[in-house]
Enzyme design. Structure first.
Site, PDB file in Angstrom:
ATOM      1  CE  LYS A  88      -4.165  -1.886   0.177  1.00  0.00           C
ATOM      2  NZ  LYS A  88      -5.177  -1.694  -0.859  1.00  0.00           N
ATOM      3  CD  GLU A 110      -9.925   4.643   0.717  1.00  0.00           C
ATOM      4  OE1 GLU A 110      -9.572   5.813   0.485  1.00  0.00           O
ATOM      5  OE2 GLU A 110      -9.365   3.654   0.200  1.00  0.00           O
ATOM      6  CB  SER A 378       0.096  -8.020  -1.325  1.00  0.00           C
ATOM      7  OG  SER A 378      -0.771  -8.823  -0.546  1.00  0.00           O
TER       8      SER A 378
END
Ligand SMILES: Cc1ncc(COP(=O)(O)O)c(C=O)c1O
Length: 420
Positions: A88, A110, A378
């Site tokens: 991210k 968010e 990830s």
């Protein structure tokens, strides 16, 4: 179909927003298109990627896992080694740098499980930007460790009390804030979805994963049969697949949350499930889990990051053409994959990424030994300790929580610190 055409990937995508946000999205699109052609911007980005995020992330040969499964050679892209523990941060840093270039000093985001919130809060701390994260009240309660991290990075976490008080309500609230403050504020959206230009922009910032894999695989002369990634909104998968989309090979496999089964409310399978349909929600057209009135259906997954009713429009379009193959893994299969790779490779997958690991365990034995498959890890699993420990060590975990509560109630150190 690598870039969208006017914000559309075939029939999916678009900018279905209120008039007040159109101009803001158009400005963002222009600024992004300028920035990614500007060598100074790209140089600054690559220095931060190297020195702050810790790129490039390694491509690990999973030798023991490959021998045990007895088929294709498995490689693991260790995105979980990126600063803040997941992919991210690639997108958060890219968008925050772009916001700075646009003269915006305030970032909103968010978050559901908290990973994107943590990444954005950290990126803002690094780049000197003000940060507010919208998070459903229900998620604030169940993700306290991530709320603490965001606050430590200096962000304000705003608990959203409307609707179901979860991720989709946090998105709505962030959109409202953005519409009210377009001149000062950038909305750093966390996955490859939402209105254009977010799907193109997020893919571009995440494509650093695929570009590294391309040259790491070339260096080792790998004959890649398949790339496998988990798929929530789709940012890690589309970034990993990006340089390979225009080619016929390797196979690109995206793994959705199979949850506890195929029933309504039991999974988050937008491409492989039986009740998914085309729809428009939160500013974009894609595949969603919706009821007959077009309202989002409840979803379920052991991995908070895959537990969402929509999927990025580019993924939906590439799923339709067959370039990306979609499959799903059950909660139980993902938990088994966490154990398998921890024990045999010393690598702790995040629950989300373990869905991709589960698919590798199924696929490798069906392929010949001279083929390679690459799994995108990830994120790393440290964040999931509150999910995995209660499953793997139920009684011991209960005792641990009781003793922690006791310590908290009685600890002199904590009382002393409160008084300071
Ligand atoms: C570690 C990890 N992997 C995957 C995802 C799913 O998101 P995306 O599909 O956008 O990569 C998340 C979302 O929070 C995550 O934290």
């Amino acid at each position: 179909m690598i870039n969208s055409e006017n914000g559309f990937f075939d029939c999916y995508g678009g900018k279905y927003v209120a008039e007040v946000l159109r101009k803001t999205l158009d400005e963002l699109e222009c600024a992004f298109n300028d920035a990614i052609k500007d060598e100074n911007f790209l140089k600054e980005l690559s220095i931060i990627q190297r020195d702050y995020i810790g790129r490039e992330t390694p491509l690990l040969y999973a030798q023991k896992a490959s021998e045990l499964l007895g088929g294709a050679q498995i490689y693991i892209k260790l995105e979980g080694l990126a600063n803040t523990g997941a992919h991210k941060i690639n997108n958060a840093i890219g968008q925050c740098l772009l916001a700075k270039r646009m003269g915006k000093k305030r970032i909103i985001a968010e978050t559901g499980a908290g990973q994107h919130g943590v990444a954005t809060a950290a990126a803002c701390a690094k780049l000197g930007l003000d940060c507010t994260v919208y998070m459903g009240e229900v998620d604030v309660r169940r993700q306290q460790p991530n709320v603490s991290s965001m606050e430590m990075y200096g962000a304000r976490v705003h608990a959203v009390t409307s609707g179901s008080r979860t991720l989709k309500d946090a998105v709505n609230e962030a959109m409202r804030d953005w519409a009210a403050n377009p001149d000062t504020t950038h909305y750093c959206l966390g996955s490859a979805l939402g209105p254009a230009p977010f799907p193109d922009m997020v893919r571009e910032f995440q494509s650093v994963i695929g570009k590294e894999v391309l040259h790491q695989a070339k260096e080792r002369n790998l004959d890649i049969e398949a790339l496998i990634a988990c798929c929530g909104g789709g940012s890690n998968s589309i970034g990993f697949f990006a340089p390979f989309i225009g080619q016929q090979k390797p196979r690109l496999i995206a793994v959705e949350a199979g949850g506890i089964g195929p029933g309504i409310g039991e999974n988050a399978s937008r491409m492989t499930g039986t009740v998914a349909r085309d729809g428009i929600l939160q500013g974009y057209k894609s595949r969603f889990l919706l009821d007959d009135d077009g309202q989002a259906l409840p979803t379920r997954s052991i991995s908070a990051g895959l537990d969402y009713c929509g999927i990025g429009p580019q993924l939906a379009a590439l799923g339709k053409t067959g370039r990306i193959e979609f499959t799903s893994a059950l909660d139980a299969e993902a938990l088994e994959a966490v154990k398998f790779f921890a024990k045999n490779e010393g690598v702790l997958f995040a629950m989300e990424s373990a869905h991709a690991g589960a698919e590798a365990i199924k696929l490798a034995p069906k392929l010949s030994r001279n083929k390679a498959i690459i799994v995108n890890m990830s994120g790393r699993g440290d964040k999931d300790i509150f999910i995995t420990c209660p499953v793997f060590r139920t009684e011991e975990w209960k005792q641990f929580l009781i003793s922690e509560l006791d310590r908290l109630n009685n600890s002199q150190d904590i009382h002393d610190a409160e008084l300071m």
